[in-house]
Enzyme design. Structure first.
Site, PDB file in Angstrom:
ATOM      1  N   HIS A   1      -2.534   0.897   7.011  1.00 51.63           N
ATOM      2  CA  HIS A   1      -2.912   0.788   5.599  1.00 51.63           C
ATOM      3  C   HIS A   1      -3.188   2.182   5.053  1.00 51.63           C
ATOM      4  CE1 HIS A   1      -4.184  -1.021   1.924  1.00 51.63           C
ATOM      5  NE2 HIS A   1      -5.355  -0.418   1.981  1.00 51.63           N
TER       6      HIS A   1
ATOM      7  N   HIS B   1      -5.967   1.456  -4.010  1.00 53.69           N
ATOM      8  CA  HIS B   1      -5.019   0.933  -3.029  1.00 53.69           C
ATOM      9  C   HIS B   1      -4.553  -0.467  -3.398  1.00 53.69           C
ATOM     10  CE1 HIS B   1      -8.045  -1.406  -0.327  1.00 53.69           C
ATOM     11  NE2 HIS B   1      -8.638  -1.131  -1.458  1.00 53.69           N
TER      12      HIS B   1
ATOM     13  N   CYS C   1       0.813  -1.224   0.000  1.00 51.75           N
ATOM     14  CA  CYS C   1       0.000   0.000   0.000  1.00 51.75           C
ATOM     15  C   CYS C   1       0.843   1.270   0.000  1.00 51.75           C
ATOM     16  CB  CYS C   1      -0.986  -0.014   1.154  1.00 51.75           C
ATOM     17  SG  CYS C   1      -0.260  -0.052   2.813  1.00 51.75           S
TER      18      CYS C   1
END
Length: 125
Positions: free
Chosen positions: A89, A101, A41
């Site tokens: 994240h 993402h 990510c």
């Protein structure tokens, strides 16, 4: 958006593009991330911002405390969306309630509803 479908690889990605992942001694190793080219990510965010000549910190935790805070109602495409737990994240707001993402092991880069996970914060660089 040009990276949609690129493989998730823990520790993968830098300002130049997708890279081999790294060993973590656990889950990432079981997916073979250390021998697969892709993005995690935060690596995807580093690469994306490098396209605009901007440098981001490498980890999602560091990205979560850099830049300027923004309220969700004021989010614009390109803002980083940081997710719980513990800012582990990050994705990029794409507009229209969507985030781009690299979600997790075995799941390629994709678009998803921005509120599909609990939001920690929004950051603008």
């Amino acid at each position: 958006m040009s990276q949609l479908g690129v493989r998730y690889s823990w520790g993968g990605g830098n300002a130049e593009g997708p890279t081999l992942g790294i060993r973590d001694g656990g889950v990432a190793d079981s997916y073979g991330d250390y021998k697969n080219v892709g993005f995690d990510c935060s690596g995807l965010m580093v690469w994306s911002y490098a396209r605009e000549g901007k440098t981001l910190p490498r980890s999602s935790q560091a990205q979560a405390v850099s830049g300027a805070p923004v309220a969700m109602r004021d989010a614009r495409p390109g803002d980083l969306v940081i997710y719980y737990p513990e800012a582990t994240h990050v994705g990029m707001y794409a507009g229209d309630g969507l985030v781009l993402h690299a979600p997790t092991y075995g799941v390629p880069v994709r678009l998803e509803r921005v509120d599909a996970m609990p939001i920690h914060s929004i950051r603008r660089y």
